[in-house]
Design an enzyme around this catalytic site. Structure first.
Site, PDB file in Angstrom:
ATOM      1  N   ASP A 128       1.857 -58.947 -39.291  1.00 29.46           N
ATOM      2  CA  ASP A 128       0.891 -59.529 -40.225  1.00 29.46           C
ATOM      3  C   ASP A 128      -0.346 -59.993 -39.471  1.00 29.46           C
ATOM      4  OD1 ASP A 128       2.122 -59.414 -42.841  1.00 29.46           O
ATOM      5  OD2 ASP A 128       3.651 -60.755 -42.036  1.00 29.46           O
TER       6      ASP A 128
ATOM      7  N   ASP B 233       6.164 -56.594 -50.262  1.00 28.11           N
ATOM      8  CA  ASP B 233       6.064 -57.546 -49.153  1.00 28.11           C
ATOM      9  C   ASP B 233       5.995 -58.983 -49.667  1.00 28.11           C
ATOM     10  OD1 ASP B 233       5.551 -58.880 -46.780  1.00 28.11           O
ATOM     11  OD2 ASP B 233       3.518 -58.089 -46.533  1.00 28.11           O
TER      12      ASP B 233
HETATM   13  C1  DX5 Z   1       2.349 -62.644 -46.447  1.00 24.99           C
HETATM   14  C2  DX5 Z   1       2.785 -61.593 -45.440  1.00 24.99           C
HETATM   15  C3  DX5 Z   1       4.222 -61.258 -45.503  1.00 24.99           C
HETATM   16  C4  DX5 Z   1       5.152 -62.404 -45.314  1.00 24.99           C
HETATM   17  C5  DX5 Z   1       6.585 -61.952 -45.133  1.00 24.99           C
HETATM   18  O1  DX5 Z   1       1.086 -63.078 -46.127  1.00 24.99           O
HETATM   19  O2  DX5 Z   1       2.085 -60.406 -45.659  1.00 24.99           O
HETATM   20  O3  DX5 Z   1       4.519 -60.161 -44.628  1.00 24.99           O
HETATM   21  O4  DX5 Z   1       4.771 -63.226 -44.269  1.00 24.99           O
HETATM   22  O5  DX5 Z   1       7.318 -63.053 -44.852  1.00 24.99           O
HETATM   23  P1  DX5 Z   1       8.477 -63.597 -45.795  1.00 24.99           P
HETATM   24  O6  DX5 Z   1       9.530 -62.533 -45.795  1.00 24.99           O
HETATM   25  O7  DX5 Z   1       8.862 -64.830 -45.103  1.00 24.99           O
HETATM   26  O8  DX5 Z   1       7.894 -63.807 -47.173  1.00 24.99           O
HETATM   27 ZN    ZN Z   2       2.813 -58.517 -44.547  1.00 20.69          ZN
END
Ligand code: DX5
Ligand code: ZN
Length: 242
Positions: free
Chosen positions: A47, A193
């Site tokens: 990310d 996601d």
């Molecule tokens: C949100 C991100 C995600 C997220 C995934 O801004 O794009 O990839 O961090 O993390 P979890 O699985 O903790 O929601």
């Molecule tokens: Zn992400």
């Protein structure tokens, strides 16, 4: 996999999980990544946040490049105006690059440009292009982009943080995206996601997602390896592939 494109590889192996490293223990990143790779994870979700497109800042190319892993680097760019920065993410070894439709006035051009770039890890692999939509963005924006993408990537949370709850309207958005892909007569992956946990991952896989990102539910500070294995089993079972 020299002669098979990454897209074909993902298509034949899907549904797959892509594990977000945001909540991994960064002091032991190498061993954390080894653990999930050994558990069977094929995609590492990175990310990238710039503090402008979304509130937080995370990593950029100088921290992505040194990550040595057999997992494919699935780079999610939550950055404003990605066009001039694509080169540096490609050079850092990105195998998949997802850009946000909201991030640029000229998103079609961003995707076209990405389509001409070569994967530095293996030129025959290609780079999988994803286009991401925030939860509040209407799906219609996808229609003119269908010829320039390999993946539709729906955020099930607002970008910025791990550990948020899965927004329930994502289910309907996934259904409608799948219908749009059928109508366009294109082979396009669907990624989801955010907010995917041990509890809801099977359900999310049944929504028809090919790539399912899960971060904090794997890197929970306790048992990344077991968590990853659980998630892989859940999506495999949900797809009837066990
Ligand atoms: C949100 C991100 C995600 C997220 C995934 O801004 O794009 O990839 O961090 O993390 P979890 O699985 O903790 O929601
Ligand atoms: Zn992400």
């Amino acid at each position: 996999m020299p002669d098979k494109s990454l897209f074909d590889e993902l298509r034949s192996a899907s549904p797959l999980i892509s594990v977000g490293m945001l909540t991994a223990d960064l002091m032991s990143l190498g061993s954390e990544l080894d653990l999930i790779h050994q558990a069977g994870v094929k995609l590492l979700h990175v990310d990238v946040m710039d503090g402008c497109f979304c509130p937080m800042m995370t990593v950029g190319p100088p921290l992505i490049r040194p990550i040595k892993t057999p997992m494919f680097k699935d780079v999610h760019l939550m950055i404003r105006d990605p066009l001039e920065k694509l080169d540096s993410y490609v050079a850092a070894g990105a195998d998949m690059i997802t850009v946000h439709v909201e991030s640029s006035l000229h998103i079609h051009r961003v995707l076209q440009t990405l389509g001409k770039m070569t994967n530095v890890n293996d030129p025959s692999r290609g780079i999988v292009r994803g286009v991401a939509l925030n939860p509040g963005t209407p799906l219609e924006v996808l229609e003119p982009l269908m010829d320039e993408i390999e993946m539709i990537f729906l955020l099930a949370v607002n970008p910025g943080w791990g550990g948020q709850g899965f927004i329930s309207s994502t289910r309907g958005r996934a259904e409608r995206s799948i219908q749009m892909i059928r109508d366009a007569k294109r082979d396009i992956l669907l990624g989801l996601d955010g907010g995917v946990t041990r509890k809801n991952i099977a359900d999310v896989a049944r929504m028809g997602a090919d790539i399912i990102v899960t971060g904090s539910a794997v890197f929970d500070g306790k048992a990344p390896s077991e968590n990853a294995a659980f998630m892989i089993r859940a999506v495999t079972d949900a797809a009837g592939r066990s």
